[in-house]
Scaffold this active site. Structure first.
Site, mmCIF file in Angstrom:
data_model
loop_
_atom_site.group_PDB
_atom_site.id
_atom_site.type_symbol
_atom_site.label_atom_id
_atom_site.label_comp_id
_atom_site.label_asym_id
_atom_site.label_seq_id
_atom_site.Cartn_x
_atom_site.Cartn_y
_atom_site.Cartn_z
ATOM 1 N N SER A 248 12.308 -41.503 5.884
ATOM 2 C CA SER A 248 12.994 -40.662 4.910
ATOM 3 C C SER A 248 12.496 -39.236 5.054
ATOM 4 O O SER A 248 11.538 -38.960 5.777
ATOM 5 C CB SER A 248 12.741 -41.167 3.495
ATOM 6 N N LYS A 249 13.164 -38.360 4.320
ATOM 7 C CA LYS A 249 12.784 -36.952 4.393
ATOM 8 C C LYS A 249 11.328 -36.777 3.951
ATOM 9 O O LYS A 249 10.648 -35.865 4.385
ATOM 10 C CB LYS A 249 13.730 -36.133 3.523
ATOM 11 N N ARG A 250 10.885 -37.688 3.074
ATOM 12 C CA ARG A 250 9.502 -37.587 2.593
ATOM 13 C C ARG A 250 8.469 -37.837 3.692
ATOM 14 O O ARG A 250 7.345 -37.425 3.600
ATOM 15 C CB ARG A 250 9.262 -38.554 1.426
ATOM 16 N N ASP A 251 8.866 -38.542 4.741
ATOM 17 C CA ASP A 251 7.934 -38.805 5.838
ATOM 18 C C ASP A 251 7.801 -37.593 6.749
ATOM 19 O O ASP A 251 7.177 -37.679 7.808
ATOM 20 C CB ASP A 251 8.408 -39.981 6.693
ATOM 21 N N GLY A 252 8.410 -36.497 6.363
ATOM 22 C CA GLY A 252 8.304 -35.303 7.198
ATOM 23 C C GLY A 252 9.384 -35.262 8.265
ATOM 24 O O GLY A 252 9.323 -34.440 9.175
#
Ligand code: GLU
Length: 479
Positions: A248-252
């Site tokens: 996801s976007k949260r994983d960079g």
């Protein structure tokens, strides 16, 4: 009979930016089209008006272009099956829906959302899976568009072949009466994509894992419409760096355009994205675009999730950078030089670039890696103090070494060969390890934590600059 021309498509919903995981099916579809001299089609699936993000259709197109994934037909350029925007194809979905109604294979859903919810809860209480078809209304209502239109399914088991996942099968319990057209007049993805893929003569549907559970329902709808399904290929999720959750976007995972802006090469990004789950069966990891077009095949895409590792992307980009002829690399990095480089000649900058090409992982690093070639950076004694080996030396010892280095450099004519010879002599003379002596000279003359090979760096800095900087370092140590 000649085989059908290969036509693949990428069909994103304009609901946000594309991270490298989301664009992978586009890369696969583009490669399959190119290797078969077929067509790659772009279609925007904009029927979920609530989730639509303004500008994201354009953003998706910009991202594909930045990676060099040009399409043959699409919303901006048209094509034989115009329009390529689902919201402009509503008439077509209505016409096909009418055929299903006429054949007794679609009906108006008479229930309110609350009623459907109560059926769901009832099933839960009875520990039964919820199936809408258990609640089919007895009387059929005439569909006036204000209710959802549902498919009247014909439950049965299925066996099918997925070009990536292999042979699959399911029982009749997964087949249900899904919504074809919502009460807002827009079709569901489940219905619209089947009509579009048919009308656009798509031969290979390559998409993400989230749709695999619905495939039996799609097959059921194909039968009701009396059409044959395309080849289907389901790409497993791209997982985050921990290898557990979907990326996801949260994983960079950044926007593709951010990587391009940071100076990642389109060829390297494409290579990296394909390698999320695919290899050619050898140890080779770095491929040119042409090699990928020749070698890619869906049946070598692994069935389990691949994980995203940004360091691997940087490594791969570095490999693509090293493979570029220097002159070509020079043209590509034009926007990435440090400010201080302006006014320096192309020739000088090409020499600098030649020295850092080996270690450059992406262009945004160029400024940091080369600034010291253009200006004297302030002396930073912490570079010495924080250095594992140099940090152990006393100021007096550092001074002696630097004074000796100064004498050596004063005698050199500053060709790479002469510098190499003299530095090696100095190494013997001082009985020091290169990790100490060369690191010290390197820091003194660059004031940077890392720099290319010492003799080459000094030769390019020139005698005057190198000696001036050694002098500055000695002064700082003295004060
Ligand atoms: N619009 C769907 C999505 O963005 C496309 C799935 C497909 O490729 O069919 O997830």
């Amino acid at each position: 009979m000649p085989e059908k021309d290969v036509r693949t498509r990428f069909a994103p919903s304009p609901t946000g930016f594309l991270h490298v995981g989301g664009i992978r099916t586009a890369v696969f579809a583009w490669l399959v089209a190119r290797q078969n001299k077929g067509k790659f089609i772009l279609r925007l699936e904009d029927t979920d008006k609530k989730r639509e993000v303004e500008g994201s259709g354009q953003h998706i197109m910009d991202s594909l272009k930045a990676l060099g994934l040009e399409w043959n037909e699409g919303p901006d350029i048209g094509g034989p099956h115009t329009p390529y925007l689902q919201s402009e194809r509503l008439e077509s979905y209505k016409a096909w829906a009418q055929k299903l109604i006429d054949a007794g294979r679609a009906y108006a859903d008479p229930y309110t959302a609350e009623e459907v919810q109560s059926f769901r809860e009832e099933a839960q209480r009875n520990k039964q899976p919820f199936l809408y078809r258990n609640h089919r209304p007895d009387k059929t209502l005439t569909w006036d568009g204000s209710q959802p239109l549902r498919f009247k399914s014909a439950p049965k088991p299925y066996k099918w072949h997925d070009a990536i996942m292999g042979d699959l099968s399911t029982g009749p319990e997964v087949i249900d009466d899904f919504i074809l057209i919502k009460s807002d007049g827009y079709p569901t993805y489940n219905f619209a994509h089947i009509i579009d893929d048919l009308e656009m003569e798509i031969t290979h549907v390559i998409r993400g894992q989230e749709f695999i559970a619905s495939v039996p329902n799609y097959l059921n709808l194909h039968e009701a419409l009396d059409i044959s399904p395309p080849i289907m290929a389901t790409a497993p999720h791209v997982l985050g760096p921990d290898g557990k959750k979907k990326l996801s976007k949260r994983d960079g995972a950044k926007d593709v355009l951010d990587y391009v802006r940071d100076g990642f090469l389109p060829d390297a990004l494409v290579n990296f994205i394909v390698s999320l789950g695919w290899n050619d069966g050898t140890e080779q990891e770095v491929f040119t675009r042409e090699e990928l077009i020749q070698k890619f095949s869906l049946d070598r895409v692994q069935k389990s999730g691949a994980h995203f590792d940004e360091r691997r992307l940087a490594w791969m980009n570095g490999a693509h950078i090293r493979a570029l002829p220097l002159e070509e690399l020079y043209k590509k990095v034009s926007g990435f030089w440090p400010e201080e480089a302006s006014g320096h000649s192309d020739e000088h900058k090409i020499q600098v670039l030649g020295l850092v090409q080996e270690r450059l992982k992406y262009f945004a690093e160029l400024s940091e890696l080369t600034r010291f070639f253009f200006i004297d950076l302030p002396v930073d004694l912490l570079l010495v103090r924080d250095n594992k080996q140099l940090g152990k030396l006393e100021t007096r010892e550092l001074n002696i070494l630097l004074e000796q280095a100064k004498v050596t450099l004063e005698q050199s004519n500053f060709t790479v060969q002469d510098l190499t010879d003299r530095l090696n002599q100095l190494l013997e003379q001082t009985s020091q390890k290169p990790g100490i002596l060369f690191s010290l000279i390197r820091i003194a003359t660059t004031q940077a934590p890392a720099s290319p090979a010492l003799a080459e760096t000094l030769a390019l800095l020139g005698k005057e600059t190198s000696l001036r900087r050694l002098g500055q370092m000695l002064e700082s140590l003295a004060s």
